[in-house]
Design a protein around this motif. Structure first.
Motif, PDB file in Angstrom:
ATOM      1  N   LYS A 176     -12.929  12.827  -2.557  1.00  0.00           N
ATOM      2  CA  LYS A 176     -12.206  12.161  -1.346  1.00  0.00           C
ATOM      3  C   LYS A 176     -10.894  12.775  -0.903  1.00  0.00           C
ATOM      4  CE  LYS A 176      -9.991   7.426  -0.749  1.00  0.00           C
ATOM      5  NZ  LYS A 176      -9.760   6.255  -1.343  1.00  0.00           N
ATOM      6  N   ILE A 187      -7.139  13.481   0.379  1.00  0.00           N
ATOM      7  CA  ILE A 187      -5.865  12.741  -0.046  1.00  0.00           C
ATOM      8  C   ILE A 187      -5.269  12.020   1.248  1.00  0.00           C
ATOM      9  CG2 ILE A 187      -4.181  15.007   0.692  1.00  0.00           C
ATOM     10  CD1 ILE A 187      -3.692  12.087  -2.159  1.00  0.00           C
ATOM     11  N   ARG A 225      -6.940   9.985   2.828  1.00  0.00           N
ATOM     12  CA  ARG A 225      -7.803   8.727   2.816  1.00  0.00           C
ATOM     13  C   ARG A 225      -7.177   7.902   1.940  1.00  0.00           C
ATOM     14  NH1 ARG A 225     -13.686   8.716   3.670  1.00  0.00           N
ATOM     15  NH2 ARG A 225     -13.203   6.798   4.421  1.00  0.00           N
ATOM     16  N   THR A 226      -6.120   8.164   1.455  1.00  0.00           N
ATOM     17  CA  THR A 226      -5.562   7.327   0.159  1.00  0.00           C
ATOM     18  C   THR A 226      -4.045   6.885   0.836  1.00  0.00           C
ATOM     19  OG1 THR A 226      -4.276   9.040  -0.759  1.00  0.00           O
ATOM     20  CG2 THR A 226      -6.304   8.920  -1.584  1.00  0.00           C
ATOM     21  N   ARG A 244       3.299  12.770  -7.275  1.00  0.00           N
ATOM     22  CA  ARG A 244       3.074  11.709  -8.183  1.00  0.00           C
ATOM     23  C   ARG A 244       4.451  11.575  -9.300  1.00  0.00           C
ATOM     24  NH1 ARG A 244      -1.105  13.095 -12.894  1.00  0.00           N
ATOM     25  NH2 ARG A 244       0.336  14.957 -12.690  1.00  0.00           N
ATOM     26  N   THR A 251       2.991   4.062  -4.920  1.00  0.00           N
ATOM     27  CA  THR A 251       2.727   5.524  -4.495  1.00  0.00           C
ATOM     28  C   THR A 251       2.456   6.313  -5.757  1.00  0.00           C
ATOM     29  OG1 THR A 251       4.387   5.418  -2.806  1.00  0.00           O
ATOM     30  CG2 THR A 251       3.717   7.711  -3.410  1.00  0.00           C
ATOM     31  N   SER A 260      -1.119   5.127  -6.781  1.00  0.00           N
ATOM     32  CA  SER A 260      -2.237   5.901  -5.947  1.00  0.00           C
ATOM     33  C   SER A 260      -2.495   7.196  -5.887  1.00  0.00           C
ATOM     34  CB  SER A 260      -1.957   5.612  -4.446  1.00  0.00           C
ATOM     35  OG  SER A 260      -2.741   5.794  -3.458  1.00  0.00           O
ATOM     36  N   ARG A 319      -4.094   7.794  -9.327  1.00  0.00           N
ATOM     37  CA  ARG A 319      -5.670   7.599  -9.482  1.00  0.00           C
ATOM     38  C   ARG A 319      -6.340   8.624  -8.425  1.00  0.00           C
ATOM     39  NH1 ARG A 319      -9.014   3.538  -5.556  1.00  0.00           N
ATOM     40  NH2 ARG A 319     -10.975   3.108  -7.195  1.00  0.00           N
ATOM     41  N   TRP A 320      -5.908   9.150  -7.479  1.00  0.00           N
ATOM     42  CA  TRP A 320      -6.610  10.206  -6.559  1.00  0.00           C
ATOM     43  C   TRP A 320      -6.658  11.522  -7.464  1.00  0.00           C
ATOM     44  CZ3 TRP A 320      -5.556  15.325  -5.011  1.00  0.00           C
ATOM     45  CH2 TRP A 320      -6.417  15.699  -4.089  1.00  0.00           C
ATOM     46  N   ASN A 343     -10.158  13.450  -8.444  1.00  0.00           N
ATOM     47  CA  ASN A 343     -10.464  14.514  -7.763  1.00  0.00           C
ATOM     48  C   ASN A 343      -9.972  15.832  -8.130  1.00  0.00           C
ATOM     49  OD1 ASN A 343     -11.674  13.282  -5.238  1.00  0.00           O
ATOM     50  ND2 ASN A 343      -9.775  12.016  -5.564  1.00  0.00           N
TER      51      ASN A 343
END
Length: 135
Positions: free
Chosen positions: A2, A4, A6-7, A76, A116, A119, A122-123, A127
């Motif tokens: 996915k 980034i 799209r997060t 992050r 933030t 999210s 999680r990404w 990924n």
């Protein structure tokens, strides 16, 4: 994988970077008005408000640079570590007698930083390649 872009975290980083840059500019241009917005009396030494403004400019520029370079892991951790700032801001504003709207704004900033971090975490979990030691 996915993208980034799209997060939620991607757009929250943009929001945070732009807000920090705007706060930095506002704090340097009109430190008295920014002090009131921040929740401290404009009678404080306004040089400290400008110190805050410089901090905000640095953090906004750092977040923008990390995003541009797609350093998602670093972003992050920046979001997690930066949680200390709205907590401290909340306490400073509370001790200065700031109103509930100011205190809620500081709390909301903390929640945005937490969202933030989560999210982006999680990404990365979904990924990033897993590094396993050679056995």
């Amino acid at each position: 994988m996915k993208p980034i872009t799209r997060t939620l975290g991607f757009y929250l980083v943009i929001l945070i970077a732009l807000a920090q840059l705007a706060n930095g500019v506002r704090g340097l241009i009109d430190p008295g008005a920014f002090a009131l917005y921040f929740g401290v009396p404009a009678t404080v030494d306004l040089a400290w408000v400008q110190v805050y403004a410089l901090r905000a400019l640095l953090l906004g520029a750092l977040a923008a640079l990390l995003l541009w370079r797609e350093e998602i892991g670093a972003l992050r951790w920046l979001a997690l570590i930066a949680l200390a700032l709205p907590i401290g801001d909340f306490l400073l504003a509370h001790n200065a007698g700031a109103g509930n709207s100011v205190l809620l704004r500081h709390a909301a900033i903390g929640l945005v930083l937490l969202a933030t971090f989560l999210s982006l975490q999680r990404w990365l979990r979904h990924n990033s390649p897993t590094i396993r030691p050679n056995i």
